[in-house]
Enzyme design. Structure first.
Site, PDB file in Angstrom:
ATOM      1  N   ARG A  17       0.796  -1.235   0.000  1.00 21.02           N
ATOM      2  CA  ARG A  17       0.000   0.000   0.000  1.00 21.02           C
ATOM      3  C   ARG A  17       0.823   1.277   0.000  1.00 21.02           C
ATOM      4  O   ARG A  17       1.898   1.342   0.576  1.00 21.02           O
ATOM      5  CB  ARG A  17      -0.870   0.070   1.268  1.00 21.02           C
ATOM      6  CG  ARG A  17      -2.113  -0.744   1.187  1.00 21.02           C
ATOM      7  CD  ARG A  17      -1.885  -2.022   1.875  1.00 21.02           C
ATOM      8  NE  ARG A  17      -3.081  -2.855   1.881  1.00 21.02           N
ATOM      9  CZ  ARG A  17      -3.020  -4.171   1.942  1.00 21.02           C
ATOM     10  NH1 ARG A  17      -1.866  -4.807   1.975  1.00 21.02           N
ATOM     11  NH2 ARG A  17      -4.121  -4.879   1.964  1.00 21.02           N
TER      12      ARG A  17
ATOM     13  N   HIS B 215      -0.631  -2.367  -4.640  1.00 19.98           N
ATOM     14  CA  HIS B 215       0.059  -3.082  -5.721  1.00 19.98           C
ATOM     15  C   HIS B 215       0.085  -2.319  -7.057  1.00 19.98           C
ATOM     16  O   HIS B 215      -0.122  -2.890  -8.123  1.00 19.98           O
ATOM     17  CB  HIS B 215      -0.584  -4.453  -5.944  1.00 19.98           C
ATOM     18  CG  HIS B 215      -0.496  -5.383  -4.762  1.00 19.98           C
ATOM     19  ND1 HIS B 215       0.535  -5.349  -3.860  1.00 19.98           N
ATOM     20  CD2 HIS B 215      -1.309  -6.390  -4.340  1.00 19.98           C
ATOM     21  CE1 HIS B 215       0.352  -6.297  -2.935  1.00 19.98           C
ATOM     22  NE2 HIS B 215      -0.759  -6.937  -3.195  1.00 19.98           N
TER      23      HIS B 215
ATOM     24  N   HIS C 175       4.163 -12.432  -6.274  1.00 18.12           N
ATOM     25  CA  HIS C 175       3.050 -12.646  -5.364  1.00 18.12           C
ATOM     26  C   HIS C 175       2.520 -14.084  -5.405  1.00 18.12           C
ATOM     27  O   HIS C 175       1.304 -14.309  -5.351  1.00 18.12           O
ATOM     28  CB  HIS C 175       1.929 -11.648  -5.706  1.00 18.12           C
ATOM     29  CG  HIS C 175       1.043 -11.288  -4.556  1.00 18.12           C
ATOM     30  ND1 HIS C 175       0.241 -12.205  -3.916  1.00 18.12           N
ATOM     31  CD2 HIS C 175       0.844 -10.113  -3.929  1.00 18.12           C
ATOM     32  CE1 HIS C 175      -0.434 -11.595  -2.955  1.00 18.12           C
ATOM     33  NE2 HIS C 175      -0.084 -10.322  -2.942  1.00 18.12           N
TER      34      HIS C 175
ATOM     35  N   ASP D 251      -1.030 -10.531   7.765  1.00 20.18           N
ATOM     36  CA  ASP D 251      -0.958  -9.763   6.523  1.00 20.18           C
ATOM     37  C   ASP D 251      -0.046  -8.577   6.835  1.00 20.18           C
ATOM     38  O   ASP D 251      -0.464  -7.416   6.797  1.00 20.18           O
ATOM     39  CB  ASP D 251      -2.363  -9.308   6.105  1.00 20.18           C
ATOM     40  CG  ASP D 251      -2.398  -8.818   4.657  1.00 20.18           C
ATOM     41  OD1 ASP D 251      -1.337  -8.784   4.019  1.00 20.18           O
ATOM     42  OD2 ASP D 251      -3.492  -8.444   4.189  1.00 20.18           O
TER      43      ASP D 251
ATOM     44  N   GLU E  82       5.947 -12.490   0.316  1.00 21.79           N
ATOM     45  CA  GLU E  82       6.313 -11.481  -0.684  1.00 21.79           C
ATOM     46  C   GLU E  82       7.519 -10.695  -0.183  1.00 21.79           C
ATOM     47  O   GLU E  82       7.403  -9.911   0.742  1.00 21.79           O
ATOM     48  CB  GLU E  82       5.146 -10.523  -0.900  1.00 21.79           C
ATOM     49  CG  GLU E  82       3.824 -11.202  -1.168  1.00 21.79           C
ATOM     50  CD  GLU E  82       2.661 -10.309  -0.747  1.00 21.79           C
ATOM     51  OE1 GLU E  82       2.671  -9.102  -1.042  1.00 21.79           O
ATOM     52  OE2 GLU E  82       1.735 -10.823  -0.088  1.00 21.79           O
TER      53      GLU E  82
END
Ligand code: BGC
Length: 349
Positions: A79, A105, A176, A248, A312
């Site tokens: 973000r 992204h 990803h 996350d 990632e």
């Protein structure tokens, strides 16, 4: 060995290019030029080929899903708060594709949604290139980006991103892929995998995934993966996890580089396959697939939440709005080559 197949028609009306690379052990990876996407990764385990990355039935379906399965993400992975930042005294407004407010992204036409060009092929690797013009997704500078995917004899997949910009600009490229080492069709949640991370700090975020506090130590929290731990063990135990329905978060890596020690290790539910991740990136976003439900799978059905885990490798999210994190990377200087390498080493046990 490499073969190129022309498959269904892509959003630009031309066929996708799909490349398959195999090694002498029989391991096979498949890649598409659309989004420079890692479509498939099949590894021999107990005399059978096991598919360990999430994907869809057709390439067209694969590139249409919204979970970024296997995609090359850019210009800025993760973000950027309020889809704006100030660099060298100038304010830039970006394409806002998250809640109409933030950029995720690279926005709605990021690197994952563009056709890359195959610019080199070897027996064990392929290189995709993309030219991103000044102003693409709202970012300054003309950027030449490249990614090379290689398959080594030891069952390692090497992913090398490189880029050059003619202006200072935020740049944060990652792959990803979502892994399920039990086999993506095993219906086995990745919460039953074990994970180890060489990370003493993680980054707390708000419910939109925007960093809202300084880096925090992992001690005495569910974010401590410094010893191998079942992902389910502390799942949703902390408020910082509840905010985003699981893991996350970016974990700041204690060391960088492709050396003897992996920065992350993932082990399948039944312990028969492991994945070691080596990287020269500063952080790893660990995403436990909290919103995967409904994503089309390879057999005309849909995945459930936690069907895969994304590891990632990248710079810290929202770095363009945090000069105190510039030291970790995420901002490229004009004319200074960007190069980031991640190695995914699979081993059956
Ligand atoms: C983000 C998740 C997001 C996923 C798919 C991950 O990198 O951290 O929040 O849902 O990508 O866009």
């Amino acid at each position: 060995m490499i073969s190129i197949k022309r498959e269904e028609v892509a959003p630009d009306g031309k066929p996708f290019q799909v490349v398959e690379i195999s090694n002498a052990n029989g391991m096979k990876i498949r890649l598409s030029d659309w989004g420079a996407t890692w479509l498939s990764c099949r590894i021999p385990v107990k005399q059978q080929l096991r598919e360990v990355v999430l994907g869809c039935e057709s390439v067209a379906q694969h590139i249409a899903q919204s979970a970024y399965l296997g995609a090359s993400v850019g210009r800025f992975a993760n973000r950027i708060a309020n889809a704006e930042f100030i660099l060298n005294g100038k304010r830039y407004s970006l394409d806002a594709n998250q809640q109409g407010k933030h950029q995720l992204h690279g926005g709605s036409s990021g690197f994952a949604q563009q056709r890359w060009t195959i610019t080199d092929q070897q027996h064990d690797s392929v290189q995709f290139s993309l030219f991103s013009a000044d102003g693409d997704q709202g970012f300054p500078g003309n950027v030449d980006a490249k990614v090379r995917f290689g398959l080594r004899a030891d069952n390692a997949v090497l992913v090398e991103y490189s880029a050059l910009s003619d202006q200072d600009t935020p740049l944060n490229l990652t792959n990803h892929a979502y892994f399920n080492l039990d086999g993506e069709s095993a219906d086995q949640s990745i919460l039953q995998h074990r994970l180890k991370l060489q990370a003493d700090y993680y980054l707390p975020v708000d419910n939109a995934g925007i960093p809202n506090a300084p880096l925090k130590r992992v001690e005495n929290s569910g974010f401590d993966f410094r010893q191998t731990k079942l992902i389910a063990q502390d799942f949703l135990q902390d408020q910082d996890q509840k905010t985003v329905a699981g893991y996350d978060h970016a974990f700041l890596l204690a060391s960088q580089g492709i050396g003897a020690e992996a920065q992350a290790e993932l082990i399948s539910g039944n312990g028969d396959l492991s994945l070691k991740v080596f990287t020269d990136q500063p952080a790893i976003q660990v995403y436990s697939g909290n919103f995967l439900a409904g994503t089309p799978n390879r057999t005309c059905g849909v995945y459930a939440n936690h069907a895969g885990i994304a590891l990632e490798t990248q710079a810290l999210p929202d770095t363009p709005n945090h000069p105190e994190w510039f030291k970790y990377g995420g901002i490229s200087k004009a004319g200074e080559p960007y190069k980031k390498t991640t190695l995914f080493l699979f081993a059956s046990r």
